[in-house]
Design an enzyme around this catalytic site. Sequence first.
Site, mmCIF file in Angstrom:
data_model
loop_
_atom_site.group_PDB
_atom_site.id
_atom_site.type_symbol
_atom_site.label_atom_id
_atom_site.label_comp_id
_atom_site.label_asym_id
_atom_site.label_seq_id
_atom_site.Cartn_x
_atom_site.Cartn_y
_atom_site.Cartn_z
ATOM 1 C CB CYS A 1 3.670 -3.769 -6.385
ATOM 2 S SG CYS A 1 3.485 -3.113 -8.039
ATOM 3 C CE LYS B 1 -12.498 2.498 -0.628
ATOM 4 N NZ LYS B 1 -11.162 2.977 -0.156
ATOM 5 C CD GLU C 1 4.792 -5.420 -0.536
ATOM 6 O OE1 GLU C 1 3.707 -5.907 -0.169
ATOM 7 O OE2 GLU C 1 4.912 -4.726 -1.554
ATOM 8 C CD GLU D 1 0.037 -5.545 -8.400
ATOM 9 O OE1 GLU D 1 -0.537 -5.078 -9.384
ATOM 10 O OE2 GLU D 1 0.981 -4.986 -7.810
ATOM 11 N N GLY E 1 -3.466 -3.788 -3.547
ATOM 12 C CA GLY E 1 -3.302 -3.294 -2.182
ATOM 13 C C GLY E 1 -2.715 -4.368 -1.303
ATOM 14 C CB SER E 2 -2.474 -4.655 2.334
ATOM 15 O OG SER E 2 -3.816 -4.716 2.782
ATOM 16 N N GLY F 1 -6.060 -6.487 3.096
ATOM 17 C CA GLY F 1 -7.167 -5.801 2.427
ATOM 18 C C GLY F 1 -7.822 -6.721 1.419
ATOM 19 N N GLY F 2 -6.990 -7.426 0.669
ATOM 20 C CA GLY F 2 -7.509 -8.373 -0.310
ATOM 21 C C GLY F 2 -8.297 -9.492 0.360
#
Lengths: 529, 529
Positions: free
Chosen positions: B306, B190, B396, B269, B245-246, B249-250
């Site tokens: 990251c 994606k 973060e 991650e 990603g965030s 999002g995860g």
Amino acid sequence: MLCADAPASGLAGLGFGPAQTKKDRMSTIASVNPATGEVTDGANATGEAEVAAIVERAAAAAAPFEALGRTFRAAMLRAVAEELEARREEIIETGKRETALSSDRLNGELTRTTYQARFFANVIEEGAYLEATIDHAGGTPMGPGPDLRRMLIPLGTVAVFGASNFPLAFSVPGGDTISALAAGNPVVVKAHSSHPALSLLCYEAIKAAARRTGAPAGVIGIVFGTEAGAALVAHPAVRAVGFTGSLRGGQALMDIIAGRDEPIPFYGELSSLNPMIITERALQARAEEIAEGIVASVTGSAGQLCTKPGLVFVPHGEAGDDLVNRVADLFNELPAAALLDERISSAYEEVHEQITGLDHVTGLGIGLPKPDGGFFVRPRVVSVDAADIQGPELEECFGPSAVIARYQASSLEQALALLPSSLTATIHAEPDETAITVDLTNKMRSHAGRLLYNQYPTGVLVSWAQHHGGPWPSTNTLHTSVGATAIRRFLRPLTWQGAPDAVLPEELLDRNNSLVRRVDGVLRLPAPA
Amino acid sequence: MLCADAPASGLAGLGFGPAQTKKDRMSTIASVNPATGEVTDGANATGEAEVAAIVERAAAAAAPFEALGRTFRAAMLRAVAEELEARREEIIETGKRETALSSDRLNGELTRTTYQARFFANVIEEGAYLEATIDHAGGTPMGPGPDLRRMLIPLGTVAVFGASNFPLAFSVPGGDTISALAAGNPVVVKAHSSHPALSLLCYEAIKAAARRTGAPAGVIGIVFGTEAGAALVAHPAVRAVGFTGSLRGGQALMDIIAGRDEPIPFYGELSSLNPMIITERALQARAEEIAEGIVASVTGSAGQLCTKPGLVFVPHGEAGDDLVNRVADLFNELPAAALLDERISSAYEEVHEQITGLDHVTGLGIGLPKPDGGFFVRPRVVSVDAADIQGPELEECFGPSAVIARYQASSLEQALALLPSSLTATIHAEPDETAITVDLTNKMRSHAGRLLYNQYPTGVLVSWAQHHGGPWPSTNTLHTSVGATAIRRFLRPLTWQGAPDAVLPEELLDRNNSLVRRVDGVLRLPAPA
């Protein structure tokens, strides 16, 4: 068939159903003899505050336990084996009373359990499981690279749910507990409510071994009761969960994990149909051996094994008819068997009602009538045409029963495509049937964790090459609960970059050559002792 | 601070926020220059039926791709590196236009990306990653043991979500894609919506390499748009998901996975604060070097890494004051930086509003004013007392900013206990400060995947000993997305019991001595070539 170990919903799946829920509310887990129904003292259900205190003691033990190192832990695991052996007689007697399993079976299981403890002592002494890796500083195409050293370290406190059907090898002193301790983690076991007295006895053995060798207090804990199990999984200090039981019980635990602030790894061994396929030629060569093999594998330990072959594909035709008749005859001579507890027994009977009500199912054989009292059931084998398979005959049934599916080439292919994933899949074919063996292997491979050839799936050897896992719903796909690599479930990687020797584990010091390591990309075996 | 890569909720977290959702509805993913806001052609959003067709092509490629073997796959990965190199100029130009990252950074990232492809070619050629294990039949304390052979096999089609901040090394041709292909799995990526043109270009390079070497069609696929990403993860043929990603999002992807009939592994991650602790003595010895190191690590790639150190503990007192003043001076001279997309840029500004509104936060330094146009922000450093830390400064913040926490012994200990887990934790201490270094290591170890000493966490070398993971929420604890062992994510164990040679992989045949294997419990290195 429905899985008898899968109660209707929710927390009931965590270990026991309505009958025990009442007992739990009374704050005791009764010890019940499945052969008689007789009730004796079991254990007290553990309250929520007590669960928290036990977990906190375990968490406090984590760092000192890890610091004692691999040699210490290997000695402790061997002491666990000794303490269990020292209680062999009491363990067998208590086990017989609480499970109705035979002395032979329980003696064999205890031998396997102590072997497992000593095996993991060897695994951690050898040390390859640590995946110790050193990349010295040096040039790379991206510029200078740092000194990096990687090793697996313990996760922290592990919750282990004992299984009903292996009251030793998959319960308090079982593979989950032993591999988690071997990895360096404290363990809190949720005892299975169908063998509370045996659970306590085994817990005392592990505690004695821990005390004798000098492990920190709290390195082993035990809790009793469904609510205690739920509180255990929800506790923030618990870092992983090992569970052997029903799909629904596992799902209830996964729901609790989903509600935690931090998700944690859940290692479930949940449900397995264990298909077996027999070719025409195999039948022609050794029908009698196969008939006896199937019956022994389906009904051993009253069919209460996670690798019991629940669905056996037998070709249409005369050789297949002969096999089926022989299997039916053998079933008809079998005595009734006491199952592990009232819930498992009554669920087995419910499946009987359901399966015999299906138009496409034919009864083939049924064991001898049940005696009065206890949780006895009759072994049972039924037949379907592989072309008709689509429903409950694709689900695990916990107990001494199997479905025989009669096939021809086209209906076999169609039925195999419908199978859920299993811990095992078995092929019986003659040595020169290479093409069909390869073809069936390719069809079964994506749906199983272990493929067997001309053998029977029950009996799972503790060894280096063992894999007892498989794609969902047998487990969550990637892990094993038996064999050396079961330890990997309770470890996580850590890398030290540019670290002074003072903070490195001894396994990552340059001068250490006592274990296999990968150094600058090259695997190096340890120096000879 | 809030993480700028964490939009408010749901699908918006999968890759882009409200601005792009509108574009998605219009069925195009625009290519936007973050330095100017200029919009050019990007890619078409992929419809649900098209996603299904792409996944089905990938799934059909799985068995033939695996059957081509490790030598083939190594050659294909090297061809991927060559095809990427052949497009270097176009990749750098397109990357600059879509990300505003510098030529140097993108050139370095492409070198790392092709190095990574060649590195995994080496990893699979060597073959130790297969964990090939043979237990020959023989006697055991439990009776005769069967012949067992275990090896890791590919999972099947893998979905990879490209990251915004590493448009090459963690995106279409990044570590997830390369390690999944190396393991023998087809991959459907994606594409991240902030670099659609670059994603297409890299996809074409991989496709060209696959075609040139003779891989089955479908071994690499690409989809665009949030809805396509959701459909990809929901598709039954997808066997694992890699995501960088965030956190939100995860979590949106994990919700989709929870709704599948079969759960699948999710490798996320997600979020990392990357604390750094500096001792008084380290400051006395090398304040200037540390000041420059902090500023470079916080603001390199506009802080969109990251492993950016987001929270730096500096002791109270004169040496600490000097360091903080020097860091502030350096920040005050920094130019404004264009962030990767409008959403990241506006979220960074929102954090600024929030953080400066807090009573206990003091502004220290801020970069030069922004030019007109594009998604520029000003680098920013703020200060708190470690005793006051408890809120948004523990999250973060994606972009060129850091929080400096001034400590004394007691407030440091208290603050460290509050830290979330991170990919990294860094300690700066003098070589003879052994006691404090060991103590800080013990305190940080349970909250990090990589511990650094007198170095800076940004820059993650692809190597054997690398670990880029860590306890939740940095990842789901057990895996790495960088380094050789990243391949383990996309493999599962399979054991063959009593198998004829015809069904065994060549790696498990007795006669094969070309790779490291464990035979009857003993690790054996391959025969010299």
